[in-house]
Design a protein around this motif. Structure first.
Motif, short mmCIF file in Angstrom:
data_model
loop_
_atom_site.label_atom_id
_atom_site.label_comp_id
_atom_site.label_asym_id
_atom_site.label_seq_id
_atom_site.Cartn_x
_atom_site.Cartn_y
_atom_site.Cartn_z
N MET A 1 0.81 -1.20 0.00
CA MET A 1 0.00 0.00 0.00
C MET A 1 0.85 1.26 0.00
SD MET A 1 -2.96 -1.03 2.70
CE MET A 1 -3.70 0.61 2.55
N THR A 2 2.14 1.14 -0.33
CA THR A 2 2.99 2.30 -0.35
C THR A 2 4.04 2.19 -1.42
OG1 THR A 2 4.41 3.71 0.98
CG2 THR A 2 4.61 1.37 1.35
N ASN A 3 4.69 3.31 -1.72
CA ASN A 3 5.72 3.36 -2.75
C ASN A 3 7.03 2.90 -2.17
OD1 ASN A 3 7.55 4.06 -4.70
ND2 ASN A 3 6.44 5.93 -5.28
N GLN A 4 7.63 1.84 -2.74
CA GLN A 4 8.87 1.30 -2.21
C GLN A 4 10.01 2.29 -2.31
OE1 GLN A 4 8.28 -1.28 -0.15
NE2 GLN A 4 10.15 -2.16 -0.93
N ALA A 5 9.95 3.24 -3.22
CA ALA A 5 11.05 4.17 -3.40
C ALA A 5 11.24 5.07 -2.20
CB ALA A 5 10.80 5.03 -4.65
N THR A 6 10.21 5.19 -1.36
CA THR A 6 10.28 6.09 -0.23
C THR A 6 10.78 5.41 1.02
OG1 THR A 6 8.03 5.65 0.48
CG2 THR A 6 8.32 7.39 -1.15
N LEU A 7 10.97 4.11 1.00
CA LEU A 7 11.32 3.39 2.21
C LEU A 7 12.82 3.34 2.40
CD1 LEU A 7 8.82 0.42 1.92
CD2 LEU A 7 8.52 2.63 3.03
N ALA A 8 13.25 3.68 3.61
CA ALA A 8 14.67 3.63 3.92
C ALA A 8 15.12 2.19 3.97
CB ALA A 8 14.92 4.32 5.26
N ALA A 9 16.45 2.00 3.98
CA ALA A 9 17.00 0.65 3.95
C ALA A 9 16.37 -0.23 5.02
CB ALA A 9 18.51 0.73 4.18
N PRO A 10 15.62 -1.25 4.63
CA PRO A 10 14.92 -2.07 5.60
C PRO A 10 15.82 -3.11 6.24
CG PRO A 10 14.43 -2.83 3.39
CD PRO A 10 15.33 -1.65 3.25
N LEU A 193 0.21 8.67 4.80
CA LEU A 193 -0.91 8.20 3.99
C LEU A 193 -1.98 7.56 4.87
CD1 LEU A 193 0.73 6.58 0.81
CD2 LEU A 193 -0.50 8.76 0.97
N ALA A 194 -1.54 6.79 5.86
CA ALA A 194 -2.49 6.14 6.77
C ALA A 194 -3.28 7.17 7.56
CB ALA A 194 -1.73 5.20 7.72
N LEU A 195 -2.58 8.19 8.08
CA LEU A 195 -3.25 9.25 8.83
C LEU A 195 -4.23 10.00 7.95
CD1 LEU A 195 -3.53 11.17 11.32
CD2 LEU A 195 -1.65 12.51 10.31
N GLY A 196 -3.75 10.46 6.77
CA GLY A 196 -4.61 11.22 5.89
C GLY A 196 -5.82 10.44 5.41
N GLN A 197 -5.61 9.15 5.19
CA GLN A 197 -6.72 8.29 4.77
C GLN A 197 -7.82 8.28 5.81
OE1 GLN A 197 -5.81 4.19 3.42
NE2 GLN A 197 -7.26 3.54 4.99
N GLN A 198 -7.46 8.16 7.08
CA GLN A 198 -8.47 8.12 8.13
C GLN A 198 -9.15 9.47 8.33
OE1 GLN A 198 -9.52 5.25 9.51
NE2 GLN A 198 -8.10 4.42 7.99
N ILE A 199 -8.38 10.55 8.24
CA ILE A 199 -8.98 11.89 8.37
C ILE A 199 -10.00 12.12 7.25
CG2 ILE A 199 -8.52 14.37 8.19
CD1 ILE A 199 -5.83 13.86 9.56
N PHE A 242 1.05 -1.22 12.12
CA PHE A 242 1.82 -2.46 12.05
C PHE A 242 2.09 -2.84 10.60
CE2 PHE A 242 -0.07 -3.88 16.37
CZ PHE A 242 0.90 -3.14 17.03
N PHE A 243 1.10 -2.64 9.73
CA PHE A 243 1.24 -3.02 8.33
C PHE A 243 2.31 -2.16 7.65
CE2 PHE A 243 -0.25 -3.04 3.83
CZ PHE A 243 -0.08 -4.39 3.60
N MET A 244 2.32 -0.85 7.97
CA MET A 244 3.33 0.02 7.39
C MET A 244 4.73 -0.41 7.82
SD MET A 244 1.61 1.88 5.47
CE MET A 244 -0.05 2.49 5.25
N ARG A 245 4.86 -0.80 9.08
CA ARG A 245 6.16 -1.28 9.57
C ARG A 245 6.53 -2.59 8.88
NH1 ARG A 245 8.64 -0.98 15.49
NH2 ARG A 245 10.34 -2.44 15.24
N LEU A 246 5.53 -3.43 8.66
CA LEU A 246 5.76 -4.71 8.01
C LEU A 246 6.24 -4.50 6.57
CD1 LEU A 246 5.53 -7.78 8.43
CD2 LEU A 246 3.18 -7.64 7.62
N ILE A 247 5.64 -3.55 5.86
CA ILE A 247 6.07 -3.23 4.51
C ILE A 247 7.52 -2.74 4.52
CG2 ILE A 247 5.79 -1.59 2.62
CD1 ILE A 247 2.83 -1.75 2.96
#
Length: 307
Positions: A1-10, A193-199, A242-247
């Motif tokens: 549910m997110t763009n992989q290009a924005t994720l720091a080294a996992p 994105l998660a916050l904005g989606q809920q708002i 949790f899902f965002m952290r999992l991604i």
């Protein structure tokens, strides 16, 4: 549910941590079906409003603790509005209505078909997402399972509500549109994105409830406040984080396994807490759907997993 290009080294999780994360996230999300079902007296618009508002409040408090801004930055609000609709209030309203018309487990199995819809649309929209023969078999299998689940609704004496089936199919299509949209989002922070989606889910749903139905749509909220708060916190805000952290740690392909586990936990919760019975048709149809989804999601995904 997110763009992989924005994720720091996992940091790749150990198998034990990965399994525990998948189980925890899927159970939390599956509990949402239970909380929606027991809040059946609440109007679908009001229920979607409460889910979004409670979820947004919970995430906003988490942002405050982390000393992060909750205001949209630049054109971020456009993504918030789209995801708030297609990943928020629209499927929430359809789910709330669908669960007044059909069993919890069957509804979850129909919703689990969303990856099949995404696969077909991605095949048409993105050259790099062309369906391989094995994935095509998975799509066909998945839709065969859907036919087993919802086909009897075409017969008037089946006892299955066609409106409930249509609501859940619409729910799956809505989630699919949101997943495809994220492909076009650039430089997106998944937690924002998660916050904005809920708002942007809670506020429009509240306005719709007041305009379309009126204040009476919230009349049953006080009597169902406990499950509504649980829906917003336990089944919405917590699993999203949790899902965002999992991604971030495991990548989108492994994280998508949550979708395979949700119908299983939903069925278990429905039997244990709601006294629902799952017949052979539901079991067979659900198994076929999940098999098709697994073939589609786990075949030919090396590029996505390594990107």
């Amino acid at each position: 549910m997110t763009n992989q290009a924005t994720l720091a080294a996992p940091t790749a999780p150990t198998p034990g941590v990965l399994i525990a994360s998948l189980l925890g996230c899927s159970i939390l999300w599956a509990s949402g079906f239970l909380f929606v079902k027991v809040s059946g007296e609440v109007h679908p618009f009001a229920l979607a409003a409460m889910r979004g508002l409670v979820g947004a409040t919970s995430l906003a408090l988490w942002f405050a603790v982390m000393r992060k801004s909750v205001l949209p930055q630049g054109r971020e609000w456009m993504s918030w509005l789209f995801l708030g609709a297609f990943n928020g209030w629209i499927p929430n309203v359809l789910l709330a209505y669908g669960l007044t018309q059909m069993g919890t487990a069957s509804a979850a199995m129909i919703q689990a078909s969303a990856p099949l819809i995404v696969a077909v649309l991605s095949h048409l929209l993105f050259a790099e997402e062309r369906l391989s023969p094995r994935r095509m078999i998975g799509v066909v299998l998945g839709f065969v399972g859907m036919a087993i689940l919802i086909g009897p609704a075409a017969f008037p004496d089946s006892g299955i509500s066609p409106w409930g089936v249509l609501a859940m199919v619409g729910c799956s299509i809505s989630y699919s549109c949101a997943n495809l949209y994220v492909r076009f989002v650039r430089q997106a922070d998944p937690s924002r994105l998660a916050l904005g989606q809920q708002i942007c889910s809670g506020i429009p749903a509240t306005i719709l409830a007041l305009v379309v139905v009126g204040p009476s749509s919230f009349a049953a909220v006080p009597a169902n406040l406990a499950p509504l708060i649980a829906l917003g916190v336990i089944a919405t805000a917590m699993p999203i984080l949790f899902f965002m952290r999992l991604i971030r740690n495991a990548g989108p392909t492994r994280a998508s396994m949550v979708g395979y586990l949700m119908p299983v936990w939903t069925a278990v919760l429905a039997v244990v807490f709601l006294g629902e019975r799952i017949g052979p048709r539901e079991m067979i149809g659900g198994a076929v759907v999940l098999t098709g989804v697994a073939l589609v999601s786990l075949s030919g995904r090396r590029k996505a997993a390594s990107s």
